[in-house]
Scaffold this active site. Structure first.
Site, PDB file in Angstrom:
ATOM      1  N   ASP A 131      -9.228 -10.751 -11.942  1.00 29.59           N
ATOM      2  CA  ASP A 131     -10.457 -11.543 -12.041  1.00 29.59           C
ATOM      3  C   ASP A 131     -10.214 -12.907 -11.418  1.00 29.59           C
ATOM      4  O   ASP A 131      -9.088 -13.414 -11.438  1.00 29.59           O
ATOM      5  CB  ASP A 131     -10.835 -11.670 -13.529  1.00 29.59           C
ATOM      6  CG  ASP A 131     -12.288 -12.052 -13.721  1.00 29.59           C
ATOM      7  OD1 ASP A 131     -13.028 -12.151 -12.720  1.00 29.59           O
ATOM      8  OD2 ASP A 131     -12.689 -12.255 -14.887  1.00 29.59           O
ATOM      9  N   GLY A 174     -13.718 -14.870  -6.813  1.00 24.44           N
ATOM     10  CA  GLY A 174     -14.835 -15.722  -6.396  1.00 24.44           C
ATOM     11  C   GLY A 174     -14.544 -17.188  -6.681  1.00 24.44           C
ATOM     12  O   GLY A 174     -14.759 -18.064  -5.825  1.00 24.44           O
ATOM     13  N   ARG A 175     -14.030 -17.467  -7.889  1.00 27.56           N
ATOM     14  CA  ARG A 175     -13.749 -18.868  -8.255  1.00 27.56           C
ATOM     15  C   ARG A 175     -12.616 -19.435  -7.407  1.00 27.56           C
ATOM     16  O   ARG A 175     -12.630 -20.605  -7.033  1.00 27.56           O
ATOM     17  CB  ARG A 175     -13.392 -18.950  -9.753  1.00 27.56           C
ATOM     18  CG  ARG A 175     -14.620 -18.998 -10.652  1.00 27.56           C
ATOM     19  CD  ARG A 175     -14.293 -18.670 -12.086  1.00 27.56           C
ATOM     20  NE  ARG A 175     -14.038 -17.249 -12.252  1.00 27.56           N
ATOM     21  CZ  ARG A 175     -13.473 -16.722 -13.330  1.00 27.56           C
ATOM     22  NH1 ARG A 175     -13.078 -17.508 -14.321  1.00 27.56           N
ATOM     23  NH2 ARG A 175     -13.310 -15.419 -13.421  1.00 27.56           N
ATOM     24  N   HIS A 178     -11.679 -11.977  -2.112  1.00 28.71           N
ATOM     25  CA  HIS A 178     -11.418 -10.540  -2.235  1.00 28.71           C
ATOM     26  C   HIS A 178     -10.327 -10.111  -1.243  1.00 28.71           C
ATOM     27  O   HIS A 178      -9.468  -9.293  -1.568  1.00 28.71           O
ATOM     28  CB  HIS A 178     -12.689  -9.728  -2.001  1.00 28.71           C
ATOM     29  CG  HIS A 178     -13.765  -9.981  -3.022  1.00 28.71           C
ATOM     30  ND1 HIS A 178     -13.490 -10.098  -4.363  1.00 28.71           N
ATOM     31  CD2 HIS A 178     -15.111 -10.151  -2.901  1.00 28.71           C
ATOM     32  CE1 HIS A 178     -14.628 -10.318  -5.022  1.00 28.71           C
ATOM     33  NE2 HIS A 178     -15.610 -10.361  -4.156  1.00 28.71           N
ATOM     34  N   SER A 222     -15.846  -2.010 -11.160  1.00 31.14           N
ATOM     35  CA  SER A 222     -16.389  -1.475 -12.413  1.00 31.14           C
ATOM     36  C   SER A 222     -17.790  -0.912 -12.166  1.00 31.14           C
ATOM     37  O   SER A 222     -18.415  -1.203 -11.138  1.00 31.14           O
ATOM     38  CB  SER A 222     -16.457  -2.575 -13.469  1.00 31.14           C
ATOM     39  OG  SER A 222     -17.570  -3.407 -13.227  1.00 31.14           O
ATOM     40  N   LEU A 272       6.479   5.423  -8.362  1.00 30.85           N
ATOM     41  CA  LEU A 272       5.422   4.695  -9.077  1.00 30.85           C
ATOM     42  C   LEU A 272       4.105   5.393  -8.793  1.00 30.85           C
ATOM     43  O   LEU A 272       3.905   5.920  -7.694  1.00 30.85           O
ATOM     44  CB  LEU A 272       5.333   3.250  -8.539  1.00 30.85           C
ATOM     45  CG  LEU A 272       4.200   2.391  -9.121  1.00 30.85           C
ATOM     46  CD1 LEU A 272       4.611   1.866 -10.518  1.00 30.85           C
ATOM     47  CD2 LEU A 272       3.877   1.185  -8.226  1.00 30.85           C
ATOM     48  N   ARG A 302     -11.493 -10.945 -22.136  1.00 30.80           N
ATOM     49  CA  ARG A 302     -12.361  -9.804 -22.446  1.00 30.80           C
ATOM     50  C   ARG A 302     -11.735  -8.540 -21.890  1.00 30.80           C
ATOM     51  O   ARG A 302     -10.926  -8.595 -20.965  1.00 30.80           O
ATOM     52  CB  ARG A 302     -13.716  -9.948 -21.731  1.00 30.80           C
ATOM     53  CG  ARG A 302     -14.641 -10.969 -22.248  1.00 30.80           C
ATOM     54  CD  ARG A 302     -16.000 -10.801 -21.559  1.00 30.80           C
ATOM     55  NE  ARG A 302     -15.937 -11.163 -20.148  1.00 30.80           N
ATOM     56  CZ  ARG A 302     -16.043 -12.401 -19.679  1.00 30.80           C
ATOM     57  NH1 ARG A 302     -16.201 -13.409 -20.513  1.00 30.80           N
ATOM     58  NH2 ARG A 302     -15.973 -12.642 -18.382  1.00 30.80           N
TER      59      ARG A 302
HETATM   60  C1  FPP Z   1     -12.909 -10.097  -9.634  1.00 29.00           C
HETATM   61  O1  FPP Z   1     -13.194 -11.298  -8.974  1.00 29.00           O
HETATM   62  C2  FPP Z   1     -12.517  -9.070  -8.744  1.00 29.00           C
HETATM   63  C3  FPP Z   1     -13.116  -7.850  -8.487  1.00 29.00           C
HETATM   64  C4  FPP Z   1     -14.502  -7.636  -8.063  1.00 29.00           C
HETATM   65  C5  FPP Z   1     -12.284  -6.661  -8.593  1.00 29.00           C
HETATM   66  C6  FPP Z   1     -11.023  -6.707  -7.779  1.00 29.00           C
HETATM   67  C7  FPP Z   1     -11.240  -6.622  -6.337  1.00 29.00           C
HETATM   68  C8  FPP Z   1     -10.313  -7.013  -5.444  1.00 29.00           C
HETATM   69  C9  FPP Z   1      -8.981  -7.547  -5.824  1.00 29.00           C
HETATM   70  C10 FPP Z   1     -10.661  -6.895  -4.007  1.00 29.00           C
HETATM   71  C11 FPP Z   1      -9.846  -5.914  -3.283  1.00 29.00           C
HETATM   72  C12 FPP Z   1      -9.843  -4.576  -3.893  1.00 29.00           C
HETATM   73  C13 FPP Z   1      -9.294  -3.497  -3.302  1.00 29.00           C
HETATM   74  C14 FPP Z   1      -9.032  -2.286  -4.102  1.00 29.00           C
HETATM   75  C15 FPP Z   1      -8.888  -3.498  -1.894  1.00 29.00           C
HETATM   76  P1  FPP Z   1     -14.639 -11.882  -9.122  1.00 29.00           P
HETATM   77  O2  FPP Z   1     -15.366 -11.671  -7.844  1.00 29.00           O
HETATM   78  O3  FPP Z   1     -15.311 -11.320 -10.339  1.00 29.00           O
HETATM   79  O4  FPP Z   1     -14.287 -13.390  -9.339  1.00 29.00           O
HETATM   80  P2  FPP Z   1     -15.161 -14.475 -10.116  1.00 29.00           P
HETATM   81  O5  FPP Z   1     -15.267 -14.018 -11.547  1.00 29.00           O
HETATM   82  O6  FPP Z   1     -14.340 -15.721  -9.967  1.00 29.00           O
HETATM   83  O7  FPP Z   1     -16.491 -14.555  -9.421  1.00 29.00           O
END
Ligand code: FPP
Length: 228
Positions: free
Chosen positions: A15, A18-19, A32, A61, A127, A182
């Protein structure tokens, strides 16, 4: 490494992409992209670790469809590119790849890439890297219960554990990055006795070094599994 609690199955809620990007004045997609590199680094670390047998990442998700279409499309393309680019990592480090979740909603090309990667890596034994894709813990349990009912098998804990999509179902340690505390519908059945660890680090800044530190902390925790 062999002292303290054993660590066979690690799960990670990634998580903060974005931040991380916003704090740097970048587009969310940059977060990402960096996040995908971190998945690769952490997976390699896990493959070299002498105890970890599987690592499960929450990559998409069932709620992530609510994001803007452009971001969803970007994540899909990134996943496809990741699986293509990581072929050498999977093969050189002996990593088996598995997807859990309902991938039927994905494009035929992405589904084919997932299938090919699973097929190509199926003999690798160091793994297992599991990516949870369009995954929801409640949906996984409901699916497993229905499977048992349709087969005419008794619905009990043992049968349900084996009917789940996730192999080696019990999680030893669950980590969530970015300071949120969470579970967000991740591996609900499998985390029953997991140790939980929440770090403020945003996923793109997470490193094998920090994971190593968390593992040291986990090793010293007392796990009672309901006993005394
Ligand atoms: C959460 O950050 C991240 C996700 C949406 C899931 C994880 C996705 C990646 C690590 C991208 C690459 C994935 C693969 C499998 C190549 P967020 O966008 O919710 O962050 P924020 O809460 O700060 O907005």
């Amino acid at each position: 490494m062999s002292n303290g609690n054993t660590l066979r199955h690690l799960a990670i809620i990634m998580d903060g992409n974005g931040r991380w990007a916003k704090a740097k004045g970048l587009r969310r997609t940059k977060g990402h992209e960096k996040g995908a590199e971190v998945i690769r680094d952490i997976t390699r670390f896990c493959a070299d670790h002498d105890e970890i047998e599987s690592v499960t990442f929450y990559a998409f998700s069932t709620e992530n469809w609510k994001r803007p279409q452009s971001e969803v499309n970007f994540l899909m393309r990134l996943l496809e590119r990741y699986l293509k680019n990581e072929t050498s990592t999977y093969m050189e480090h002996g990593i088996r790849f598995l997807a859990i979740g309902d991938t039927s909603a994905f494009s035929p090309a992405l589904r084919e890439r997932i299938r090919q990667t699973e097929e190509m890596t199926k003999e690798n034994t160091r793994l297992t890297q599991i990516l949870a894709l369009n995954y929801g813990g409640r949906a996984e349990i409901v699916h497993a219960v229905n499977r048992l009912i349709n087969e005419g098998s008794p619905v009990n804990e043992e049968n349900l554990s084996s009917a789940l999509q996730t192999p080696y179902s019990d999680i030893d340690l669950l980590i969530r990055t970015s300071g949120e505390e969470r579970i967000s519908n991740f591996l609900l059945w499998q985390i029953s006795y997991a140790e939980l660890y929440f770090t403020p680090t945003y996923w793109p800044d997470f490193t094998p070094g920090e994971l190593n530190t968390i593992i040291d902390i986990y090793k010293k925790r007392i796990r009672r599994f309901g006993g005394i």
